[in-house]
Design an enzyme around this catalytic site. Structure first.
Site, PDB file in Angstrom:
ATOM      1  N   GLY A  12       0.838  -1.005   0.134  1.00 53.92           N
ATOM      2  CA  GLY A  12      -0.224   0.284   0.110  1.00 53.92           C
ATOM      3  C   GLY A  12       0.957   1.231  -0.151  1.00 53.92           C
ATOM      4  O   GLY A  12      -0.081   2.307   0.468  1.00 53.92           O
ATOM      5  N   ARG A  96      -6.243  -8.059  -8.275  1.00 52.53           N
ATOM      6  CA  ARG A  96      -7.097  -8.954  -8.973  1.00 52.53           C
ATOM      7  C   ARG A  96      -7.648  -7.836 -10.168  1.00 52.53           C
ATOM      8  O   ARG A  96      -7.436  -6.855 -10.042  1.00 52.53           O
ATOM      9  CB  ARG A  96      -9.026  -8.949  -7.832  1.00 52.53           C
ATOM     10  CG  ARG A  96      -8.336  -9.767  -6.778  1.00 52.53           C
ATOM     11  CD  ARG A  96      -9.083  -9.245  -6.205  1.00 52.53           C
ATOM     12  NE  ARG A  96     -10.785 -10.097  -6.633  1.00 52.53           N
ATOM     13  CZ  ARG A  96     -11.267 -10.987  -6.895  1.00 52.53           C
ATOM     14  NH1 ARG A  96     -10.640 -12.145  -6.419  1.00 52.53           N
ATOM     15  NH2 ARG A  96     -12.204 -11.593  -7.788  1.00 52.53           N
ATOM     16  N   HIS A 114       0.640   1.520 -13.406  1.00 57.03           N
ATOM     17  CA  HIS A 114       1.195  -0.043 -13.592  1.00 57.03           C
ATOM     18  C   HIS A 114       3.025   0.709 -13.796  1.00 57.03           C
ATOM     19  O   HIS A 114       2.927   1.701 -14.289  1.00 57.03           O
ATOM     20  CB  HIS A 114       0.794   0.035 -14.453  1.00 57.03           C
ATOM     21  CG  HIS A 114       1.733  -1.399 -15.443  1.00 57.03           C
ATOM     22  ND1 HIS A 114       0.880  -2.699 -14.975  1.00 57.03           N
ATOM     23  CD2 HIS A 114       2.650  -2.017 -16.342  1.00 57.03           C
ATOM     24  CE1 HIS A 114       2.047  -3.784 -15.853  1.00 57.03           C
ATOM     25  NE2 HIS A 114       2.614  -3.291 -16.837  1.00 57.03           N
TER      26      HIS A 114
END
Ligand code: GRF
Length: 205
Positions: A12, A96, A114
């Protein structure tokens, strides 16, 4: 104000960078409402609640079909007042793939980060893909989420050099520093209404 829901799976640190920027007053139009994780042990959950006082929720996926899992996520987000007309969902290391139904529900209201310069090296282990390919420059991309994997309109990108002797870890660390700058900046642009998507192009106003 734009209500933020942040989805994480582990460390995180990108979530931390967004919440830190909000706390410091650098994203005045964002209001963090909830951090959701598919992993009860995600380190970021503690950071969200203890460092920032943001509500957290764990939604486990075991035994659930993708669509049913995502229905639960939509319900949790809406309960936290993160809705398509007032909200933004940030995927921040959320491991996910989300369903087309979720993408449609929050159409162009979902961002992802990304660790590569898309459209190069989508999917997992992007930093290793970059090293193995031999590129000399890599970086990170913040983009809107569409139905594909790491394929939506690009909001911003930051570059870093790939240097001789880089390992997946050293390159990932160099890219991560840029991620922590880029993601809060993209959230700021979104919350200020400064992004306009036409086709696959995200224009900055
Ligand atoms: C980051 O490298 C991000 O680009 C990728 O997953 C990693 C998550 O790291 N999607 P963290 O959980 O934000 O620290």
């Amino acid at each position: 104000m734009i209500n933020l829901g942040i989805l994480i799976s582990a460390r995180g640190s990108n979530m931390d960078s967004i919440l830190a920027a909000i706390k410091a007053g650098r994203i005045p139009r964002a209001k963090p409402q909830i951090v959701i994780s598919n992993n009860a042990d995600a380190e970021g959950l503690k950071v969200a609640s203890e460092k920032y006082g943001v509500s957290t929720k764990v939604i486990l996926s075991e035994g659930l079909k993708r669509q049913d899992y995502d229905k639960k996520m939509i319900a949790a987000l809406e309960e936290a007042d993160v809705k398509p007309d007032n909200g933004l969902v940030c995927l921040a290391g959320f491991m996910r793939i989300i369903s087309p139904e979720f993408v449609r529900h929050f159409k162009m209201k979902i961002l992802n980060i990304h660790p590569a310069l898309l459209p190069s090296f989508p999917g997992l282990h992007a930093q290793k893909q970059a090293i193995d390919y031999g590129v000399k420059v890599s970086g990170c991309t913040v983009h809107f989420v569409d139905d594909g994997v790491d394929s939506g309109p690009i909001i911003l990108q930051r570059t870093v050099p790939v240097v001789e002797g880089d390992s997946e870890e050293t390159l990932a660390a160099r890219i991560l520093e840029q991620e922590h700058q880029a993601y809060p900046e993209a959230v700021k642009l979104f919350t200020e209404g400064r992004l306009k998507v036409e086709g696959r192009i995200a224009h900055q106003l």
